[in-house]
Design an enzyme around this catalytic site. Sequence first.
Site, PDB file in Angstrom:
ATOM      1  N   CYS B 133       0.809  -1.227   0.000  1.00 43.43           N
ATOM      2  CA  CYS B 133       0.000   0.000   0.000  1.00 43.43           C
ATOM      3  C   CYS B 133       0.845   1.282   0.000  1.00 43.43           C
ATOM      4  CB  CYS B 133      -0.967  -0.008   1.164  1.00 43.43           C
ATOM      5  SG  CYS B 133      -0.189  -0.305   2.762  1.00 43.43           S
ATOM      6  N   HIS B 246      -3.085   6.647   4.431  1.00 43.92           N
ATOM      7  CA  HIS B 246      -1.662   6.842   4.721  1.00 43.92           C
ATOM      8  C   HIS B 246      -1.207   8.192   4.143  1.00 43.92           C
ATOM      9  CE1 HIS B 246      -1.527   2.807   6.026  1.00 43.92           C
ATOM     10  NE2 HIS B 246      -0.763   2.246   5.116  1.00 43.92           N
TER      11      HIS B 246
END
Lengths: 336, 336
Positions: B133, B246
Amino acid sequence: MILLYPPVKIALIGATGIVGREILGLLEKRHFPIKTLRCFASLDSKDKSILFSGENIPLETLSKDKLHNIDLAIFCTKKEVSSKWIPYLARQKTIIIDNSAAFRLDPHVPLIIPEINLAELANHNYIIASPNCSASIMLMALFPLHQYIPIQRIQVATYQAVSGAGFHAMQELISATQAVLEKKAYTPKALPFPSAFNLFLHNSTLNADGYVDEELKMLQETRKILSNPHIRVNATCVRVPVLRAHSQALNVTFTQEICPEKAYELLEKAPGIKVHEDRLKNRFPMPIDVAGQNDVYCGRIRKDLSYANTLDLWVVGDQILKGAALNTIQIAEHLL
Amino acid sequence: MILLYPPVKIALIGATGIVGREILGLLEKRHFPIKTLRCFASLDSKDKSILFSGENIPLETLSKDKLHNIDLAIFCTKKEVSSKWIPYLARQKTIIIDNSAAFRLDPHVPLIIPEINLAELANHNYIIASPNCSASIMLMALFPLHQYIPIQRIQVATYQAVSGAGFHAMQELISATQAVLEKKAYTPKALPFPSAFNLFLHNSTLNADGYVDEELKMLQETRKILSNPHIRVNATCVRVPVLRAHSQALNVTFTQEICPEKAYELLEKAPGIKVHEDRLKNRFPMPIDVAGQNDVYCGRIRKDLSYANTLDLWVVGDQILKGAALNTIQIAEHLL
């Protein structure tokens, strides 16, 4: 050097703020020799008092007629308040330690971290500045390395606690988090954006070049404190939902190679720094370890595999203590 | 290229996890042509079912006798589960898209971000990997710039949401925060350290050189996805008390100068990327803006004043979507 003669007549300006309160605690805990202590705050605190050593000290508001008979004035106020009152006090030969950015880059004002450039203190002409919290924490970890092999460039990303924005910001993070957990709306006031389970780029003034003031302070104050106008610093400053203690991911390029083992050795014996790690548990300094601690913690020092003569290190420090109140009291102690 | 012929017989392995659930949502929302959908989970989910398109799908546990008559198997499981079952399925000529790290660096397995290296998909031999990710989010922002002027080195510090550690980690951040607000004790289980109002270096395996696996993935997967074994990446990965999305502070050195204005221009027209900023309000992408969004958001692009040919940029992406589930579904759609 112009010194303070104990016991000292102290004025604390900004006594009710987060740094002011911590300074009161340190003056008591470290048995600073006080003759008189006067506390100043904004108009909001008129007719209120603040507790020091079991005694209620009335809170005063600033005015020229009150600023007499003071040996040491400690300012924990906004830049604007410092700029307005400090020159007046200095002309009266009151020694001033200022926590704001107002005089930090003034060439006639020493900018002091006692573990790094204490010798500069001798040059003070009544005004002394205490550095920005992010700069202090970073330099505490880097100075012992820089003394061994000079630093060329620092690349830093910060993870800054909301308490850096003051007492109300800390309370706001708690209230905003409570609201999110209860699925209620909350409008931020002390911070510009929602803080609960969120983060944002640092809320100091944004300049035309895309840097915020906090990032430029880390560059300019590093150059002044290390007396090196060539050192390069590139910072990205971020506010995270942590109550207290700033963390930093540092990537540091030296003029020659320095191995992690040597860096550990230097930091283990440096004053005010604590190497804090347990590699078997993959455990390195965290804000909750460091909140309330005088030392700046560091760990996970590693060789940057992508660039020569470069180390990565992780640093966490209580920005209210070494980043502000503790550094101020240390300076005052050295003036005695 | 080995293709999928609609309608497709799908098996979703790891259906109850955070990525599995998001994949179910995307299959429905994007009207993926499904003939049959079977859902697999661990023994804990035996005799339970999961809702898809208003229908309860029974949860099965993995066994060889059940893995037949499947066109596409999507794995959202730990590396160990993927390693065990994927080779078996591939021998049966089932196309597999794997979200784990098990096959990502296998030279026979394409590692695909459709916006970047879709052409590689043609070389698949039943197994296709979806990237880490953090690597995906970073490369979505950097590829449009890299195409214009090649990147030499990436220096990145991450601010990773706890959801990257799974559903239980998200619940734990909420419970742990509630406990702190109520001044109660809380022992972390899903995460290795206290997450409430705290942060810590990424909890993937720590290697002898001081890097954690997550940081090495960002290097190795970048090299494979950009087909450039020379590109240098130095990452510091940090887990922050954010639920979802994130963030990354990127410092990127190019082989030649590229100005921020050109970078903005390239990113504004790039697919899957959204420039999101309001300089007058000092407002740049935040996790709460991006949670649930397909696009990776970026902003505050500036020239690094400390180093030649280098830009700083700030990137935020929903790591469950573009970082995992969305990227997987995009790959599946390109196989149709």
